[in-house]
Design an enzyme around this catalytic site. Structure first.
Site, mmCIF file in Angstrom:
data_model
loop_
_atom_site.group_PDB
_atom_site.id
_atom_site.type_symbol
_atom_site.label_atom_id
_atom_site.label_comp_id
_atom_site.label_asym_id
_atom_site.label_seq_id
_atom_site.Cartn_x
_atom_site.Cartn_y
_atom_site.Cartn_z
ATOM 1 N N TYR A 32 43.881 38.270 43.660
ATOM 2 C CA TYR A 32 42.819 37.459 43.258
ATOM 3 C C TYR A 32 43.034 35.974 43.497
ATOM 4 O O TYR A 32 44.084 35.679 43.399
ATOM 5 C CB TYR A 32 42.229 38.040 41.864
ATOM 6 C CG TYR A 32 43.008 37.205 40.885
ATOM 7 C CD1 TYR A 32 42.342 36.155 40.133
ATOM 8 C CD2 TYR A 32 44.184 37.857 40.288
ATOM 9 C CE1 TYR A 32 42.679 35.420 39.125
ATOM 10 C CE2 TYR A 32 44.648 36.961 39.113
ATOM 11 C CZ TYR A 32 43.941 36.103 38.623
ATOM 12 O OH TYR A 32 44.753 35.339 37.478
ATOM 13 N N LYS A 146 49.790 35.790 42.790
ATOM 14 C CA LYS A 146 48.562 36.109 41.902
ATOM 15 C C LYS A 146 47.986 37.454 41.807
ATOM 16 O O LYS A 146 46.765 37.614 42.578
ATOM 17 C CB LYS A 146 47.502 34.923 42.523
ATOM 18 C CG LYS A 146 46.554 34.532 41.293
ATOM 19 C CD LYS A 146 45.674 33.235 41.812
ATOM 20 C CE LYS A 146 44.509 32.894 40.719
ATOM 21 N NZ LYS A 146 45.061 32.500 39.430
ATOM 22 N N GLU A 178 54.988 28.438 31.733
ATOM 23 C CA GLU A 178 53.616 27.942 31.812
ATOM 24 C C GLU A 178 52.778 28.199 31.039
ATOM 25 O O GLU A 178 53.190 28.990 29.860
ATOM 26 C CB GLU A 178 53.140 28.323 33.378
ATOM 27 C CG GLU A 178 53.155 29.853 33.605
ATOM 28 C CD GLU A 178 52.986 30.279 35.019
ATOM 29 O OE1 GLU A 178 52.250 29.634 35.685
ATOM 30 O OE2 GLU A 178 53.298 31.657 35.236
ATOM 31 N N LEU A 202 53.163 30.679 38.547
ATOM 32 C CA LEU A 202 52.223 30.578 39.654
ATOM 33 C C LEU A 202 52.382 28.932 39.971
ATOM 34 O O LEU A 202 51.916 28.373 39.264
ATOM 35 C CB LEU A 202 50.845 31.083 39.230
ATOM 36 C CG LEU A 202 49.758 31.286 40.553
ATOM 37 C CD1 LEU A 202 50.219 32.193 41.499
ATOM 38 C CD2 LEU A 202 48.377 31.226 39.740
#
Length: 283
Positions: A32, A146, A178, A202
């Site tokens: 996505y 992702k 993250e 990511l």
């Protein structure tokens, strides 16, 4: 009337139905993106869609569109729904097939859905900053994809939310990776650090915009691992994401980090980000 995309067709939301054997529903087998819209104009759409195609390649999925075809279709949906400031969410699952763990036959086409949402910019939080909480990073080892597999992120976000925080700061052992839905940055003595773009994070699009701003403003930024001790000793902490932009963190609850207001470097990056929006979207 709210419109969505289902397999390339723009439909009334109430008429769009997804098959119960969609692999996205049963396995989280898909990818996505979320693209920001300012002033009815996409921000960094090419970068988001390029990453979408890269994610597809990493999981052995072939998307039935070119980047330009996909962007034009998404732009039509934004226009149809009259979105001014908001987002467009799009996802591809591997398609509809009888439930089995291995990939289905190649004639099974990916299932494509997308919808829009009007969202105001978080201006008050950008000005005042937010709180965060340290949470152990228990996700899988391909965070560079992702994918629809977000349970680890959701559990971390829930833990932070229950503590009254905006975001969870994830760490594997002592190494900060993250946020649950963002990239993390620290500032010490005028130098920014952020985790390298490995399989453990990511590589965020806003993260990349920040790298460009740093280059333009001669701000030193290093893609280096940093630990919890460095995080708590930082002069500034901020996060970055498509919907949160450049968001200051002014307190890590239960820990020693707390500042009265967002720091100078964070403010410079916010100003640079505003210019990027104005350049692309005319604000």
């Amino acid at each position: 009337m709210d419109y969505v995309i289902l397999d390339g067709q723009i439909l009334d939301r109430n008429k769009a139905k997804v098959d119960i054997e969609d692999r996205g529903y049963q396995f989280g087998d898909g990818i996505y993106e979320v693209i920001r819209v300012y002033n009815s104009t996409f921000f960094t759409a090419d970068e988001h869609l390029t990453r979408l195609f890269q994610s597809a390649e990493k999981i052995g999925m072939t998307l039935p569109y070119t980047l330009e075809e996909l962007k034009n279709l998404l732009a039509s949906l934004v226009k149809r729904n009259n979105i001014n400031d908001g987002t467009i969410y799009l996802q591809f699952s591997r398609g509809v097939a009888a439930r089995q763990h291995h990939y289905p036959d190649k004639d099974v086409k990916p299932a494509f859905t997308a919808y829009t949402k009007e969202i105001e910019r978080p201006k008050d939080k950008l000005k005042k900053g937010v709180h965060a909480k340290l949470v152990e990073d228990v996700r899988w080892l391909r965070c560079d994809i992702k994918s629809l597999n977000l349970l680890g992120n959701i559990m971390a976000k829930q833990e932070a939310s229950e503590a009254g925080c905006f975001e969870a700061i994830l760490h594997r052992g002592s190494t900060v990776t993250e946020g649950s839905s963002s990239n993390m940055f620290i500032v010490k003595d005028g130098i920014i650090k952020t985790h390298p773009a490995t399989n453990l994070i990511l590589n965020g699009i806003t993260r990349r915009v920040i790298m460009d701003i740093c280059k333009e403003q001669n701000i030193t930024i290093k893609e280096e691992e940093f630990n919890i001790e460095e995080l708590l000793a930082a002069d500034e902490i901020f996060l970055a994401s498509t919907t949160s932009e450049v968001m200051p963190i002014v307190k890590v609850i239960g820990e020693s980090f707390e500042t009265e207001e967002p720091g100078e470097i964070t403010r410079k990056l916010q100003a640079g980000f505003e210019k990027k929006i104005a350049l692309q979207c005319g604000e």
